[in-house]
Every structure is written in C-alpha cells, then in structure tokens.
Design a protein around this motif. Structure first.
Motif: not given
Length: 592
Positions: A474-487
């Motif tokens: 779970x290193x990439x998923x939180x970062x992609x999730x952050x990019x989805x909903x905040x970017x």
C-alpha cells in the motif's frame, strides 16, 4: 609478502610498535650513515682531484719554465754567427761546452751546424765517434719556419738518448742564414724532475699523441706494449689521450682498471700533461671511516633495541589496563563509567569512552522509540485499512449494475473488490513485489472507473525487470488515491502516470497527475506531522501521504521517503525513493 603482512597483523600492539620504531629508526640511521659516507667519499674524491689539477697546472708551468731556458739558450746562440766563421772553431766548441755545463737546463747536447755541413757539438769528441744521423732533418726543420724556433717530435738520438730537439737558424747582420743551432732536450732529466710532482702516474704528449716523457718501468697503471723496451704505450690508449677533455675525465687503464685522468691545457708548444689516479686510491683512506660507521651502527642498534622496547611498553601498558577494564563490561544498559585518573592521551581516551557509552545508551533509547513508533504506524494502518464509505459506495455501485443487467461488470467489480480486500488484509508480510502492488492498484482503479466512468485514467511506465523488487504494501494506492480526489476530481477528470526507474542505486517511483496542482504553502504542510491530511470520505484506506512517508523512513532510514513538486493549474509529481530490495533482502533495514 602477503604472509608477512598477515604475520605482522597478528602481532600485538606493543610488538608492532616495537618493530615499527626499530625498523624505521634503523633505516633512518643507515640512510644517514650511507649518505655521510657517500658525501665523505665524494669530498675526498673532489679534494684529491682538485689537488691533482693544481699539481698538473704547476707541473705544466714548470715544464714551460724549463723549455723557456732552452729557448733562451737558442736565442743567445743564434746571435753568435761569428762562431761559424773560419778559424773560430775552437771558440765555438768552447762556447757550446760552457752553455751545456754552466746552465741549469734540461738541454743535454748543443749543436751548431754550419751551412756547409760542418757540425760543432758541446761534446765534440763523442759526436765525432758516434755521430747523429738526425742533424740533416733538424737542419731542414729549422729553415721551415724562418726566424722562429721549431720543435721536433720525440726521437732516439745516439748522443742524447730519448730526446727531442729545439732548432733555430743562425743569421748574420744581413739576415743571411749562416747555419742552425740545435738543442737536444734531456727527456730523462725532465721526467725525473716532473715525477715527484704527480701523485701516481702521468704522460706528457704532443698534439699527435706522441709521448714525450720516458715511462717508468715500475708503473703498472698504464697499458704498455708487451716485450718492448723502453716501454711504449698501447696505440689504443695513446689515441684516447688525444681525445681526453681538459679537466677531469675517466679512462680505462691496465687490465681495464678505471682511472681518473686530469688533463692540463696545452702549452705554447702544443704539449699536454695528463695525470692518472686509480679510483681505488680514493677508497683506501675511507676504510677507517667505514669501520667507524660500522662500530657506531652496531652501538646504535643495541641502544635502539633497548629504547624502542622501553618506549613501546610505556605506551601499551596503560592501554592494556584500559582494555581489561572495558572487558569487564557485560551490559551496556547498566554501565558504570570508568574513573579518569590520568591527564594524558590515555585519560582523554577514557573520557571519550565514557562519552561513547552515553551516546550508545541514547541511541538504544531512540531505537527502542523508533520500533515502538513503527508498530504504532502498523497498527494504525491495519485499523484504517477499510473506509466504510468506500464499501458502501462500491456495493451501491454493484447493486446499480445488477439492476441494469450488466452482469459481466457486476462479476468483475465483485472480483476486484474481493481481491482488493484480500490484498489489504493479508498480514503475512508488510512487503510485496512491485508486480503485486501494481495488481492491487489495478483493482482499485477498476472499481473507481466503474463508479465514475472514464474521467479517471492512468498509465504505467515500468520496466518488466523492475517488477521483482520489493516495496512496502500500500505504497502506491494511497498516493494515486490522493491524486484522484485532490487533483483530478476538482479538475473534472485527468490522467495519472506512474513511472519506475533505478537511479543512483535507488528504486524511484514517480506518480504524476495533470490536475489542479498544489500551492507551495500546502506542499510544506503535506509531510508535516502537525498538519496531517484530514481523511476523505472517498478514501479506501484512509492512509495519508504522511503515513506512507513515515512508514518508508521507519523501515529504510532518512535518505528515503517522498518528495513533492507541484505547479498550480499544471499538476503534481510525487517521487517515492526506496532501496533496491529482492525478496530475501526484506530484513535489511537501517537497524541491521
């Protein structure tokens, strides 16, 4: 050589120091002794050569003075043309005898040769008995350079033996040649006078290399022709005499023994004087000096052995006692400081040791605290792995798809959700392969694309050779999730690109989106523990950027973690830096 170094490395500190001090000092003493001996040898050599040069110069001046006497005699006799007139024969003979007897000259026989061939000699009786066949040639030689003194090459005369002749024309008041005056030089006498002035051996020779002086039969330095008497130099050596430079040079003598040759400048007759000294001569006087150096070196070695032993012991004994005290320490958690009883280097070493123990204790406390923090983050991650809103919305999406009879999408969504939940709850290891991490990300993105359509796009640019490396789950998923909903979501869609590279022996992942971007002030707050992100209701795990950053640093250390760069309205790039690890290297963290 390697075995010697291995043996030296196995020795104790005292023995090493003793050997080092002894060998180094002995080497220094030997070098100084050799250099002093060499300088003494060179000094003696230069002194002898300078003395030889001085003697050669003075001898050459003496030869010139002796020859000047002969020339003066010839000049005086050349003015007595009256002695050659008829009836003055007795006067001429008496004058020649007086010049030969009462002048301290090296002239042995004097002649006056009249133009009609009549010869008057200082020893007339001997001349009438023995004669001199060289006089006609000498008469011609005198007339070759009119008015000046000529000198012949060395020859053997029945009257004078080994000799050479000075010749000068005799003229009357009208400058008419009436005859010739001849003086044969006593070369044996010249040799006897020159010999005491030279150290060992010498040769007086003309420009063509003809030797003027008679060689001493006792001289064993110069190479002579065998079975020839009087002794004559070998032709090869005689040729070398002409090529010798003025001053000091080296030449091979008898039996190829090296000789030092000191050659003078030419006198006005073109003669040169060369004195020879055997090179072994320079070492004879150095033998006593050599013996003194030998005795001094032996005494110095004995004193050096004793002093090096005492010095090494004075250094190592306190260190040995210090080591014994250190060996008594068993538990670094409970440490009694060593007493400082000295003010020298050993005392400062004890102080440094006590300070080191304090640092070790502080480091142990920090390590213990970091381990506890690591466990806390792990528990925090497990407790917040599933957000209820994510499950609720995903199930609602599945229900909507079922009502629309989109069976394939329902089946694929459920399969992705089950795999995603299994991936999240798997507690066998906190590390997964890059391939497994990307598979979990793919399932997450599939669910989001089913829910929100094609406005969420992502691309992978990772070399297949990198899929074997291990990273934290779970290193990439939180970062992609952050990019989805905040970017991307505020931007109403966009693209997320994930790249993987090996750079500077580190594994780096780049997550880039083309969303709304982040201001510079907000970037400074993202990884600050005082300003951790509030959890979004859309998140699957609830694990923020700060959580991912801290987990990486807890496992791998300060050089690793996240770096964020963003431009407002352009997008954001997050760089993840982790070590390059394979499956059997997961245990290699900063604590190992």
């Amino acid at each position: 050589m390697s075995s010697l170094f291995k043996w030296y490395g196995s020795l104790g500190l005292a023995t090493k120091q003793f050997i080092y001090l002894f060998v180094f000092t002995l080497f220094l003493v030997l070098v100084l002794a050799w250099r002093n001996f060499h300088d003494s040898e060179k000094l003696l050599h230069n002194q002898v050569v300078r003395d030889a040069e001085l003697l050669v110069g003075r001898t050459n001046q003496y030869i010139d003075a002796s020859l000047d006497n002969v020339e003066n005699m010839l000049l005086l006799l050349s003015t007595r043309s009256d002695l050659l007139k008829e009836g003055n024969e007795e006067t001429a003979l008496d004058t020649l005898r007086k010049f030969a007897d009462y002048n301290n000259s090296i002239a042995k026989t004097l002649y006056m040769v009249r133009s009609d061939g009549k010869v008057f000699a200082s020893t007339q009786v001997n001349f009438e008995i023995i004669g001199n066949p060289h006089l006609p040639e000498l008469y011609k030689l005198a007339l070759e350079n009119y008015g000046a003194i000529n000198v012949s090459e060395p020859y053997y005369s029945p009257m004078s033996g080994h000799t050479l002749a000075y010749v000068l024309p005799i003229t009357d008041a009208r400058k008419q040649v009436q005859g010739v005056v001849v003086a044969e030089v006593n070369l044996d006498l010249l040799t006897e006078r020159i010999a005491p002035m030279i150290y060992q051996s010498y040769v007086l020779f003309t420009q063509s290399g003809n030797v003027i002086n008679r060689l001493d039969s006792r001289d064993k330095m110069l190479p002579v022709q065998p079975a020839v008497y009087p002794q004559v130099l070998q032709e090869s050596f005689q040729k070398q005499l002409v090529t010798l430079k003025v001053g000091v040079s080296r030449i091979e003598g008898n039996s190829l023994k090296p000789l030092v040759a000191v050659k003078s400048t030419r006198n006005r007759l073109g003669w040169s004087l060369a004195a020879f000294i055997e090179e072994d001569y320079f070492y004879q006087d150095l033998q006593k000096l050599n013996n003194n150096y030998r005795d001094a070196t032996i005494l110095w070695m004995v004193a050096l052995l004793f002093s090096a032993y005492i010095l090494s012991r004075s250094f190592t004994n306190p260190i040995r006692r210090f080591v014994e005290k250190m060996d008594r320490l068993n538990d670094v958690q409970v440490v009694a400081k060593l007493p400082v009883t000295r003010s020298d280097e050993i005392g400062r070493l004890t102080q440094s040791y006590n300070a080191m123990l304090e640092r070790i204790q502080n480091l142990l406390q920090k390590t213990k605290s970091a381990e506890e923090q690591k466990k806390e983050y792990e528990l925090k991650m497990l407790r917040s792995q599933i957000a209820p809103h994510f499950l609720y919305n995903t199930l609602a999406c599945i229900s909507s798809l079922a009502k629309q009879q989109r069976i394939d999408e329902v089946r694929e969504t459920i399969r992705s959700l089950v795999k995603l939940l299994s991936f999240s709850f798997d507690k066998q290891s906190e590390f997964v392969s890059m391939e497994e991490e990307l598979e979990g990300l793919r399932m997450y993105m599939y669910i989001q694309q089913v829910r929100y359509g094609d406005q969420y796009q992502y691309e992978l640019d990772i070399n297949p050779g990198l899929l074997q490396y291990r990273i934290l789950k779970l290193t990439l998923q939180p970062l992609v999730e952050n990019a989805l909903f905040h970017g991307i979501t505020p931007h109403h869609g966009g693209l997320i690109t994930i790249k993987g590279r090996i750079e500077k022996s580190m594994f780096r992942l780049y997550i880039r989106d083309n969303g709304i971007g982040i201001s510079r002030d907000e970037i400074g707050k993202l990884l600050n523990e005082e300003f951790d992100q509030a959890r979004s209701k859309y998140r699957f795990t609830g694990i923020g950027l700060r959580n991912v950053h801290d987990r990486i640093r807890i496992h791998h250390g300060e050089p690793y973690g996240l770096r964020i760069r963003s431009a407002h309205g352009v997008g954001t790039i997050i760089r993840v830096t982790v070590p390059v690890l394979l499956e059997n290297e997961e245990h290699l963290g900063i604590w190992n």
